[in-house]
Design a protein around this motif. Sequence first.
Motif, PDB file in Angstrom:
ATOM      1  N   ASP A   1       0.809  -1.217   0.000  1.00 53.83           N
ATOM      2  CA  ASP A   1       0.000   0.000   0.000  1.00 53.83           C
ATOM      3  C   ASP A   1       0.844   1.268   0.000  1.00 53.83           C
ATOM      4  OD1 ASP A   1      -2.259  -1.591   0.107  1.00 53.83           O
ATOM      5  OD2 ASP A   1      -2.357  -1.511   2.306  1.00 53.83           O
ATOM      6  N   THR A   2       2.101   1.179   0.464  1.00 58.92           N
ATOM      7  CA  THR A   2       2.906   2.394   0.614  1.00 58.92           C
ATOM      8  C   THR A   2       4.162   2.412  -0.235  1.00 58.92           C
ATOM      9  OG1 THR A   2       4.096   1.438   2.488  1.00 58.92           O
ATOM     10  CG2 THR A   2       2.140   2.751   2.984  1.00 58.92           C
ATOM     11  N   GLU A   3       4.568   1.301  -0.793  1.00 64.09           N
ATOM     12  CA  GLU A   3       5.819   1.238  -1.548  1.00 64.09           C
ATOM     13  C   GLU A   3       5.568   0.637  -2.922  1.00 64.09           C
ATOM     14  OE1 GLU A   3       8.819   2.287  -0.461  1.00 64.09           O
ATOM     15  OE2 GLU A   3       8.023   2.875   1.491  1.00 64.09           O
ATOM     16  N   THR A   4       6.430   0.966  -3.850  1.00 61.96           N
ATOM     17  CA  THR A   4       6.392   0.344  -5.168  1.00 61.96           C
ATOM     18  C   THR A   4       7.623  -0.526  -5.321  1.00 61.96           C
ATOM     19  OG1 THR A   4       7.540   2.214  -6.155  1.00 61.96           O
ATOM     20  CG2 THR A   4       5.132   2.273  -6.196  1.00 61.96           C
ATOM     21  N   GLU A   5       7.455  -1.625  -6.023  1.00 61.12           N
ATOM     22  CA  GLU A   5       8.579  -2.535  -6.210  1.00 61.12           C
ATOM     23  C   GLU A   5       9.485  -2.001  -7.305  1.00 61.12           C
ATOM     24  OE1 GLU A   5       6.870  -6.357  -6.919  1.00 61.12           O
ATOM     25  OE2 GLU A   5       6.408  -6.671  -4.809  1.00 61.12           O
ATOM     26  N   SER A   6      10.794  -2.122  -7.095  1.00 63.47           N
ATOM     27  CA  SER A   6      11.776  -1.647  -8.061  1.00 63.47           C
ATOM     28  C   SER A   6      11.740  -2.531  -9.301  1.00 63.47           C
ATOM     29  CB  SER A   6      13.168  -1.690  -7.432  1.00 63.47           C
ATOM     30  OG  SER A   6      14.141  -1.421  -8.400  1.00 63.47           O
ATOM     31  N   SER A   7      11.928  -1.921 -10.458  1.00 59.75           N
ATOM     32  CA  SER A   7      11.924  -2.695 -11.699  1.00 59.75           C
ATOM     33  C   SER A   7      13.348  -2.989 -12.169  1.00 59.75           C
ATOM     34  CB  SER A   7      11.152  -1.922 -12.776  1.00 59.75           C
ATOM     35  OG  SER A   7      11.780  -0.669 -12.984  1.00 59.75           O
ATOM     36  N   ASP A   8      14.345  -2.773 -11.340  1.00 58.52           N
ATOM     37  CA  ASP A   8      15.744  -3.007 -11.697  1.00 58.52           C
ATOM     38  C   ASP A   8      15.991  -4.515 -11.814  1.00 58.52           C
ATOM     39  OD1 ASP A   8      18.446  -3.181 -12.011  1.00 58.52           O
ATOM     40  OD2 ASP A   8      18.958  -2.039 -10.210  1.00 58.52           O
ATOM     41  N   PRO A   9      16.206  -5.033 -13.021  1.00 58.98           N
ATOM     42  CA  PRO A   9      16.387  -6.476 -13.201  1.00 58.98           C
ATOM     43  C   PRO A   9      17.727  -6.981 -12.668  1.00 58.98           C
ATOM     44  CG  PRO A   9      16.732  -5.344 -15.278  1.00 58.98           C
ATOM     45  CD  PRO A   9      16.299  -4.304 -14.282  1.00 58.98           C
ATOM     46  N   ASN A  10      18.676  -6.095 -12.376  1.00 60.15           N
ATOM     47  CA  ASN A  10      19.993  -6.511 -11.897  1.00 60.15           C
ATOM     48  C   ASN A  10      20.031  -6.758 -10.397  1.00 60.15           C
ATOM     49  OD1 ASN A  10      21.107  -6.276 -14.488  1.00 60.15           O
ATOM     50  ND2 ASN A  10      21.332  -4.068 -14.215  1.00 60.15           N
ATOM     51  N   ARG A  11      18.952  -6.495  -9.706  1.00 54.91           N
ATOM     52  CA  ARG A  11      18.933  -6.681  -8.261  1.00 54.91           C
ATOM     53  C   ARG A  11      18.540  -8.118  -7.934  1.00 54.91           C
ATOM     54  NH1 ARG A  11      16.870  -2.332  -4.607  1.00 54.91           N
ATOM     55  NH2 ARG A  11      18.111  -3.674  -3.308  1.00 54.91           N
ATOM     56  N   ASN A  12      19.253  -8.729  -7.025  1.00 54.27           N
ATOM     57  CA  ASN A  12      18.942 -10.079  -6.565  1.00 54.27           C
ATOM     58  C   ASN A  12      18.028  -9.936  -5.356  1.00 54.27           C
ATOM     59  OD1 ASN A  12      18.881 -12.766  -6.024  1.00 54.27           O
ATOM     60  ND2 ASN A  12      20.967 -12.875  -5.216  1.00 54.27           N
ATOM     61  N   LYS A  13      16.744 -10.135  -5.532  1.00 57.79           N
ATOM     62  CA  LYS A  13      15.802  -9.885  -4.452  1.00 57.79           C
ATOM     63  C   LYS A  13      14.651 -10.876  -4.492  1.00 57.79           C
ATOM     64  CE  LYS A  13      13.408  -6.433  -7.162  1.00 57.79           C
ATOM     65  NZ  LYS A  13      13.022  -5.054  -7.255  1.00 57.79           N
ATOM     66  N   VAL A  14      13.944 -10.927  -3.395  1.00 55.05           N
ATOM     67  CA  VAL A  14      12.762 -11.772  -3.277  1.00 55.05           C
ATOM     68  C   VAL A  14      11.553 -10.853  -3.327  1.00 55.05           C
ATOM     69  CG1 VAL A  14      11.504 -13.322  -1.748  1.00 55.05           C
ATOM     70  CG2 VAL A  14      13.990 -13.445  -1.865  1.00 55.05           C
ATOM     71  N   MET A  15      10.617 -11.155  -4.177  1.00 50.61           N
ATOM     72  CA  MET A  15       9.401 -10.354  -4.265  1.00 50.61           C
ATOM     73  C   MET A  15       8.444 -10.798  -3.172  1.00 50.61           C
ATOM     74  SD  MET A  15      10.157  -8.423  -6.674  1.00 50.61           S
ATOM     75  CE  MET A  15       9.088  -7.705  -7.853  1.00 50.61           C
ATOM     76  N   LEU A  16       7.614  -9.874  -2.708  1.00 50.43           N
ATOM     77  CA  LEU A  16       6.653 -10.178  -1.650  1.00 50.43           C
ATOM     78  C   LEU A  16       5.768 -11.355  -2.032  1.00 50.43           C
ATOM     79  CD1 LEU A  16       5.289  -9.567   1.040  1.00 50.43           C
ATOM     80  CD2 LEU A  16       3.861  -7.907  -0.158  1.00 50.43           C
ATOM     81  N   SER A  17       5.275 -11.365  -3.243  1.00 50.03           N
ATOM     82  CA  SER A  17       4.384 -12.453  -3.655  1.00 50.03           C
ATOM     83  C   SER A  17       5.092 -13.804  -3.598  1.00 50.03           C
ATOM     84  CB  SER A  17       3.828 -12.204  -5.054  1.00 50.03           C
ATOM     85  OG  SER A  17       4.884 -12.109  -5.987  1.00 50.03           O
ATOM     86  N   GLY A  18       6.368 -13.835  -3.981  1.00 45.22           N
ATOM     87  CA  GLY A  18       7.129 -15.083  -3.906  1.00 45.22           C
ATOM     88  C   GLY A  18       7.328 -15.544  -2.469  1.00 45.22           C
ATOM     89  N   LEU A  19       7.610 -14.605  -1.575  1.00 48.99           N
ATOM     90  CA  LEU A  19       7.771 -14.946  -0.168  1.00 48.99           C
ATOM     91  C   LEU A  19       6.463 -15.475   0.401  1.00 48.99           C
ATOM     92  CD1 LEU A  19       9.468 -14.980   2.418  1.00 48.99           C
ATOM     93  CD2 LEU A  19       8.746 -12.621   2.810  1.00 48.99           C
TER      94      LEU A  19
END
Length: 158
Positions: free
Chosen positions: A25-43
């Motif tokens: 509700d308060t943040e937008t997910e970064s679209s940087d494809p070079n970042r190694n991260k876990v998305m909220l939906s995946g978690l």
Amino acid sequence: MLSMSKRSILTIEDIDCSTSIHNRDTETESSDPNRNKVMLSGLLNSMDGLLSCCGEARIIVLTTNHKERLDPALLRPGRMDMHICLSYCSIPTFKELTFNYLGLRNHHLFHDIEEVIGEAKVTPAEVAGGLMKSRNVEASLQGLVTFLHNKIAQRDAA
């Protein structure tokens, strides 16, 4: 998470620091494809898959300094069943620590410590560290009194 063995514990520290795990509700997910991260939906999907396996005895511990930044979907019962606040040292916690470290239930310096421990805003780890500095009970407690007063003075000076 999918390769966790039975009867294991997974700890994810400072989950609020991941840019992709913030509250939707308060943040937008970064679209940087070079970042190694876990998305909220995946978690969330991984947690739901793990928790739906009955009898596997898996525990997931998430730590945060800012619970309010986390998405409510992550905090709901079934995903996060217990919320434990590890706050500053209270008088009952101080008394338990003194019993555990020094074997004391009461001492004449307890009154002095109880008067300032709330104002000093110290963690139980800081108190335990102070209690372990000396094997001499009097020196240990007097050192803690001095530490608490110094902590208050430092905060007031800032």
